[in-house]
Design a protein around this motif. Structure first.
Motif, PDB file in Angstrom:
ATOM      1  N   VAL A 244      51.415  39.720 141.556  1.00 14.79           N
ATOM      2  CA  VAL A 244      50.839  39.091 140.365  1.00 14.79           C
ATOM      3  C   VAL A 244      51.860  38.154 139.712  1.00 14.79           C
ATOM      4  O   VAL A 244      51.534  37.024 139.337  1.00 14.79           O
ATOM      5  CB  VAL A 244      50.349  40.168 139.370  1.00 14.79           C
ATOM      6  CG1 VAL A 244      49.863  39.530 138.087  1.00 14.79           C
ATOM      7  CG2 VAL A 244      49.259  41.007 140.005  1.00 14.79           C
TER       8      VAL A 244
ATOM      9  N   SER B 230      51.747  33.824 139.572  1.00  7.50           N
ATOM     10  CA  SER B 230      51.800  33.000 138.364  1.00  7.50           C
ATOM     11  C   SER B 230      52.988  32.035 138.414  1.00  7.50           C
ATOM     12  O   SER B 230      53.268  31.335 137.444  1.00  7.50           O
ATOM     13  CB  SER B 230      51.881  33.881 137.118  1.00  7.50           C
ATOM     14  OG  SER B 230      53.187  34.381 136.946  1.00  7.50           O
TER      15      SER B 230
ATOM     16  N   VAL C  24      45.608  32.137 136.193  1.00  6.50           N
ATOM     17  CA  VAL C  24      46.952  32.556 136.618  1.00  6.50           C
ATOM     18  C   VAL C  24      47.327  31.849 137.911  1.00  6.50           C
ATOM     19  O   VAL C  24      48.443  31.342 138.066  1.00  6.50           O
ATOM     20  CB  VAL C  24      47.012  34.090 136.781  1.00  6.50           C
ATOM     21  CG1 VAL C  24      48.305  34.510 137.457  1.00  6.50           C
ATOM     22  CG2 VAL C  24      46.882  34.776 135.437  1.00  6.50           C
TER      23      VAL C  24
ATOM     24  N   THR D  93      52.107  38.295 132.930  1.00 11.62           N
ATOM     25  CA  THR D  93      52.207  38.710 134.341  1.00 11.62           C
ATOM     26  C   THR D  93      53.552  39.370 134.606  1.00 11.62           C
ATOM     27  O   THR D  93      53.622  40.365 135.326  1.00 11.62           O
ATOM     28  CB  THR D  93      52.023  37.521 135.307  1.00 11.62           C
ATOM     29  OG1 THR D  93      52.994  36.512 134.994  1.00 11.62           O
ATOM     30  CG2 THR D  93      50.635  36.940 135.229  1.00 11.62           C
TER      31      THR D  93
END
Lengths: 360, 306
Positions: free
Chosen positions: B27, B31, B166, B190
Motif C-alpha cells: 500500500v 502511493s 492512491v 498510507t
C-alpha cells in the motif's frame, strides 16, 4: 504561520551548520531520554559526549573505533554520491575479516614482514568479492542492490559462524567457537605503547587524503558527482553507469574488507563470531554526517567513535544499557536528515494579516 | 497425512508476519513512497505487542498496541519524508536503526518473560472436520485477519475510488496534485497504514511464532518483506503467495533433519536470505516489464510549489 519555500540556490552555510545543529538536537533529546530513565541528565551527557576525551586510554580507544568507521564511511560515500546504495558494508567487513584471517592462520607461527600485507590484501579482495555480487546482479539483471547487499550481511554472519565452529576453529581451543590467536607477525603494529590504537587509524587518514584527491581532482570523482545529481546529463556525457556501479561497489567493498581484517588483526587478535559489531551500519550515518565529504567523514567517524566509548563508559558507571548508543546514533541520523531541509528550503514566518473588520 | 498437515500449518504460521508487513508496504509503495524502515517497525511492533500482553494479560490490547507502535514509527517517517522532504532511502535506514536500538533499550526488562499460548479459533463443525478442519480451521485469529487484509487491500485498489486515487498519486503525483488531491495527506495515511501492518506482523512474531522477546528477533524479516513487494509486482495476492513460499523455505529448514538432510543448520539458515536474492534476480531480469509494474513515482519526493 510557518511556510517552507524553496531556495534558488542551496545554502552553503547550512550545509556545514546542519550537522552541528543535528548534534545539538541529539544531545538535547539525550537529556530528555536520560531524565526519563531516571539518570542525572547532566552527568550522563557528560559521560557520553565529553568524558571519552579526558583520558589517554579513551583517546586511543577513540582511534580504534574511528578507524573502521572512517574507512567504511569513505567507501560508502562514493556510492551514495552516485546514487548507488551499498547497505551491506557489514557483510563485506565480515568477509574481509574471514579472508584476511585465513591468510593469518595459514602462516600461523611463521615470521615475515610479508604476512601482514598479504592479510590486508586478502581482506580487501574478500570485501570486494562480496561487494561484487550485488554489483554484478545490479548491472546484469537490474536487481535492487539495497536488498541484495543487505541479505548478504545475514549470509556472511552465518558463514562466519560456520567457519569458527568448523574449519577455522582453534584446534587447542577447548572447542570454543573461535580461531587461534594470531601470531605476532599477523598482528597490526600499535601506535603507542599503551592502549590498543593501531596503524589502521593512520591508514584511514591516508585514505581520507586519497578520497579527497579523487573527489576533487580526478575525472572519476566528477563522474560520480554528476551521475548522482543529474543522471540524464551523465548519460548524455557518455559516462557509463554500469562502470560507476562496479567502481563504487568495489571501492566500498574493498575498504570495508580492509576494516574487517584490521579489526581481526588489531584489537581482537583472532576471528570470533562477535567480530562484526555493526560498524558497517554505523558507517552509513558517518557518511551522511560527513556530508559525503572525506574530511567531513573523518570528523563524523571520530564523533561516532566518541558515542561508542561514551556508551561503554556509561554502561559501566551509570548502568545504562548498551542499546542507548544505537538509539543516539539513530536519532542523530534523523535530526541530520530533518535539518537538511534548511539547505534547499527556507522556513519563513508569514505574518498573518489580521482581519481588518471585527466581526461582532 | 499428519506430517503434511503439520508442514502446511507451519508454513502458514511462519509466513504470516511476512504477509502483514508485505501487504502494508504494498500500500505504501503503491502511493509512491519507499519505506525501507519495515524492519524497524516490525521490531517495535514485536516489543509493544509482547510488553502490553505481559502487562495487561490481554492479547487484544497487545495486538492493538503493536499496531499503534508501528503506526507511530511510520508517522515519524512520514513527517521526515513528506513534510521535511528527506531522502526516503536514508530515512528508512534511519528508522530501522532507530527501531532496533530503541526496542533493545525499552525491551530490557522483558527478555525471559513469557506469555500464555495464543488461542486458536474453534469454529463449530468446521474445526471438527477430519483433515480439512486441521488444515484450514484451526489457526489463530490473526492468520484469518492477514488473509482478510489481503482481500481488503485488493478490493480497495480495484474497486474503490480512494484506492484509485492512491494509485494515481503513486504513478503521477503532480497530476494528482493538480486536480486537487492532497498528495501529502494520502501519503501520510498510507505510510501509517503500512506501519500498523508491520507492527501487527511484529506482534505475530513475539506472541505466536516465538512467544518471547529477544533483541533483533525480526532477523531481517522486514527486508524480506520489502523483497516480497518487488516479487509480488506490487499486487497484494502475489505478495501473499510469495510470503507463503518463504514460509515453505523456513519450514524446510526446520524439518530438514526429519527428511534425512544432514547439512550444518547454520548453512541452512542462509536459505531464506539466498532465496530472496535468487527471487529478486529472477524478477528483475524482465527489466522492462517490472519497471512498467512499479509505481512511477516510487521513492521520489513531492514538493508542491504553490
Amino acid at each position: 504561520m510557518l511556510k517552507i519555500e524553496q531556495r534558488t540556490e542551496p545554502s552553503k552555510v547550512m550545509l556545514y551548520a546542519t550537522p552541528l545543529l543535528a548534534l545539538i538536537l541529539t544531545i538535547l533529546s539525550g537529556f530528555f531520554l536520560f531524565t526519563l530513565m531516571g539518570k542525572d541528565p547532566l552527568q550522563a551527557t557528560k559521560m557520553f559526549f565529553f568524558e571519552p576525551l579526558t583520558s589517554f586510554y579513551n583517546i586511543s580507544e577513540l582511534m580504534v573505533k574511528a578507524a573502521p568507521l572512517i574507512l567504511i564511511g569513505l567507501g560508502l560515500s562514493a556510492g551514495f554520491k552516485a546514487g548507488v546504495w551499498n547497505i551491506g558494508a557489514e557483510g563485506q567487513f565480515t568477509i574481509g575479516a574471514i579472508a584476511g584471517s585465513a591468510v593469518a592462520l595459514y602462516f600461523y607461527e611463521m615470521e615475515g614482514f610479508y604476512i601482514l600485507p598479504l592479510m590486508c590484501l586478502a581482506g580487501m579482495l574478500g570485501g570486494m568479492a562480496w561487494a561484487a555480487i550485488p554489483a554484478l546482479l545490479r548491472t546484469r539483471f537490474n536487481t535492487n542492490e539495497i536488498l541484495v547487499s543487505l541479505m548478504l550481511v545475514y549470509v556472511s554472519t552465518l558463514l562466519l559462524n560456520v567457519l569458527v565452529h568448523g574449519p577455522m576453529k582453534d584446534p587447542e581451543g577447548m572447542n570454543f567457537p573461535q580461531s587461534r590467536l594470531f601470531s605476532d607477525s599477523a598482528l597490526l603494529p600499535l601506535l603507542m605503547e599503551d592502549g590498543r590504537a593501531h596503524i589502521g587509524f593512520v591508514v584511514a587518514l591516508i585514505f581520507v587524503g586519497i578520497a579527497w584527491v579523487i573527489q576533487e581532482r580526478h575525472i572519476i570523482g566528477f563522474q560520480i558527482k554528476v551521475s548522482g545529481q543529474a543522471d540524464g546529463a551523465a548519460k548524455y556525457a557518455g559516462f557509463s553507469s554500469k562502470k560507476l556501479v562496479w567502481m563504487t561497489f568495489l571501492f566500498s567493498g574493498g575498504l570495508a574488507g580492509l576494516a574487517g581484517i584490521f579489526e581481526a588483526a588489531g584489537p581482537v587478535g583472532q576471528l570470533v563470531p562477535a567480530l562484526p559489531v555493526g560498524y558497517g551500519f554505523t558507517a552509513i550515518i558517518v557518511a551522511f554526517l560527513g556530508r559525503l565529504n572525506p574530511v567531513g567523514i573523518l570528523l563524523g567517524g571520530l564523533l561516532m567513535a566518541l558515542t561508542y566509548i561514551g556508551g561503554e563508559n556509561a554502561q559501566i558507571s551509570l548502568n545504562l544499557p548498551s542499546a542507548t548508543t544505537s538509539v543516539f546514533q539513530g536519532l542523530l541520523l534523523f535530526f541530520l536528515l530533518a535539518t537538511d531541509i534548511l539547505i534547499n528550503y527556507q522556513i519563513k514566518w508569514l505574518s498573518v494579516a489580521k482581519p481588518s473588520v471585527k466581526s461582532n | 497425512m499428519e506430517l503434511f498437515t503439520s508442514i502446511f500449518v507451519g508454513i502458514i504460521i511462519a509466513a504470516t508476519p511476512l504477509v502483514f508487513a508485505a501487504i502494508g508496504e504494498v500500500v505504501v509503495e503503491r502511493s509512491g513512497v519507499l519505506n525501507l524502515g519495515v524492519e524497524g517497525m516490525i521490531i517495535i511492533g514485536a516489543l509493544a505487542g509482547f510488553a502490553f500482553t505481559v502487562e495487561t494479560g490481554s492479547f487484544s490490547l497487545g495486538v492493538i498496541a503493536s499496531m499503534v507502535a508501528g503506526a507511530a514509527m511510520a508517522f515519524l517517517f512520514a513527517v521526515l519524508t513528506q513534510s521535511l522532504m528527506t531522502n526516503q532511502v536514508a530515512t528508512g535506514l534511519a528508522l530501522t536503526m532507530f527501531g532496533l536500538g530503541l526496542s533493545a533499550l525499552l525491551g530490557q526488562g522483558y527478555s525471559g518473560k513469557s506469555v500464555p499460548t495464543f488461542p486458536k479459533v474453534d469454529i463449530p463443525y468446521l474445526s471438527d472436520l477430519p483433515f480439512i478442519g486441521d488444515l484450514f480451521f484451526k489457526f489463530d485469529i490473526l492468520v484469518y485477519l492477514s488473509i482478510a487484509l489481503v482481500i481488503g487491500v485488493l478490493w480497495f485498489f480495484e474497486k474503490t475510488r480512494t484506492g484509485l486515487t492512491v494509485r494515481a498519486i503513486g504513478d503521477n503525483h503532480h497530476a494528482a496534485h493538480s486536480i486537487g488531491y492532497s498528495v501529502k495527506k494520502y501519503r501520510y495515511l498510507t505510510i501509517m497504514f503500512g506501519g500498523a501492518c508491520a507492527g501487527i506482523g511484529g506482534a505475530y512474531l513475539s506472541l505466536v511464532l516465538t512467544p518471547l522477546w529477544v533483541e533483533n528477533m525480526s532477523s531481517g524479516r522486514g527486508w524480506i518483506a520489502l523483497a516480497l513487494v518487488v516479487f509480488g509486482a506490487w499486487q497484494p495476492v502475489r505478495a501473499m503467495l510469495g510470503a507463503y513460499l518463504f514460509g515453505g523455505i523456513t519450514i524446510l529448514q526446520l524439518h530438514s533433519q526429519g527428511f534425512g538432510i544432514t547439512i550444518d543448520p547454520q548453512l541452512l539458515s542462509m536459505l531464506p536470505y539466498l532465496a530472496t536474492i535468487v527471487v529478486l534476480v529472477l524478477i528483475s531480469r524482465e527489466t522492462v516489464k517490472s519497471k512498467m509494474r512499479s509505481p512511477a513515482c516510487l521513492g521520489t519526493p513531492f514538493y508542491a510549489s504553490q
